[in-house]
Design an enzyme around this catalytic site. Sequence first.
Site, PDB file in Angstrom:
ATOM      1  N   CYS A   1     -34.616  15.127  -3.658  1.00 40.32           N
ATOM      2  CA  CYS A   1     -33.667  14.036  -3.836  1.00 40.32           C
ATOM      3  C   CYS A   1     -34.416  12.726  -3.656  1.00 40.32           C
ATOM      4  CB  CYS A   1     -32.476  14.176  -2.903  1.00 40.32           C
ATOM      5  SG  CYS A   1     -32.903  14.309  -1.167  1.00 40.32           S
TER       6      CYS A   1
ATOM      7  N   ARG B   1     -30.496  15.190   1.022  1.00 47.62           N
ATOM      8  CA  ARG B   1     -29.488  15.833   0.173  1.00 47.62           C
ATOM      9  C   ARG B   1     -29.996  17.164  -0.350  1.00 47.62           C
ATOM     10  NH1 ARG B   1     -28.421  10.944  -3.850  1.00 47.62           N
ATOM     11  NH2 ARG B   1     -30.456  10.322  -3.035  1.00 47.62           N
TER      12      ARG B   1
END
Lengths: 299, 143
Positions: free
Chosen positions: A247, A252
């Site tokens: 990410c 994430r």
Amino acid sequence: MSVANDPSAKFAEYAHPEVLVSTKWLAENKDLPGLVVVESDEDVLLYETGHIPGSVKIDWHTDLNDPVTRDYVDGKAFAELMSRSGITRDTTVVIYGDKSNWWASYALWVFKLFGHPDVRLLDGGRDSWIAEGREITRDQTEVIASEYPVVAREDSKIRAFRDDVLKHFGHPLIDVRSAVEYSGERTHMPDYPDEGALRGGHIPTAKSVPWARAAGANGVFKTRAELAAIYFDEIGLKEGDDVIAYCRIGERSSHTWFVLNYLLGLPGVRNYDGSWTEWGSLVGVPIVKGSEPGLLPVR
Amino acid sequence: MSSTKESIDSLVADFNSLEVRDRLLLLLEFSDNLPELPARYAEHPDLLERVEECQSPVYLFVEVDAEKRAQLFFSAPAEAPTTRGFAGVLHEALNGHLVEDVLAVDEDFPNLLGLTVAVSPLRLAGMRAILRRIKRQISEKTA
């Protein structure tokens, strides 16, 4: 002493049912000896505004990241963190957090870099716990310091570095950022600060699956069938694939790593925590702009 | 009213007199006590300026009154207590002070609170950004 698993039917469908517990299970079991509940959030003060009684806080900035080098803490610092959190090597750790367990997944991934045996996530995290009206408190948790061994961090299994990514071309890459970050329109998340990348776009051939697609209402993980429809049917991942997820700084993509590794059972998934803040600033590496994955770079 | 310098020095002393953990709890108090927006802004969020550099959404608006004093208004969600706390500290330090004194505040002030260890440098950058934007709004409104 080992703590029994949550026998929920939903979890039994997953490749590794033992890595999740429900809010109901946690409410009934949180005071068991040998179990420590950890809250890990984006905001360093959110825990102080109210947390699950008896839980301890672990913060991604101040506890898990090395304060000087861009890296995670070493075995000694991790052992100290575990000790002041009252965690031993045999402790069952249940982590929960805000934003669909985004930061909780990141913390769990770091626990696994140190090979902590039994770490689980609270399905639905902080939001589900609070939405269900379960107890939270501002009372300070009294921790009795524990003994935790110094274990060397093992980066080779679940962590990818930039050179690993360069060698990975031809195998699946998953970009879990938002559509505008993937296309290169922006170098950071909408509504978030720019942590710095000099170029926008994505790593060639990476497919776009924003991380939150794996989460349903109240941040609980989607069912195995729903997840398989996304990652197997739509994206084309296959059993046995080696996958690298990334990410912006690797937080994430920890969530996606958790889903692919534990819920769908792909053993060869790594998280590239250098992610776009590294790749988007590296000299000479290939980048694709736009909404298509793009072609394999020619060497 | 104390001078801006006294107001800032007193906050710096308050934070630094505490253990790191208690500094966080003091920040939480500022978060809890951040004044609500008056209706004229609560009903018109478009008037507020977004602080992009903060990890979590925070909006601010500065009014310069007839006595050339800065009136500060902030909005940040309860789920972002650190950012709310930053806003609360700046409100306590600067609200109602003469604009020339606010403009003269050392941009490094957020770093003097002893929060770097407790909160992390990256998050504190958000507080410096709020301060910069307060100053910029004042400059625009007094130009």
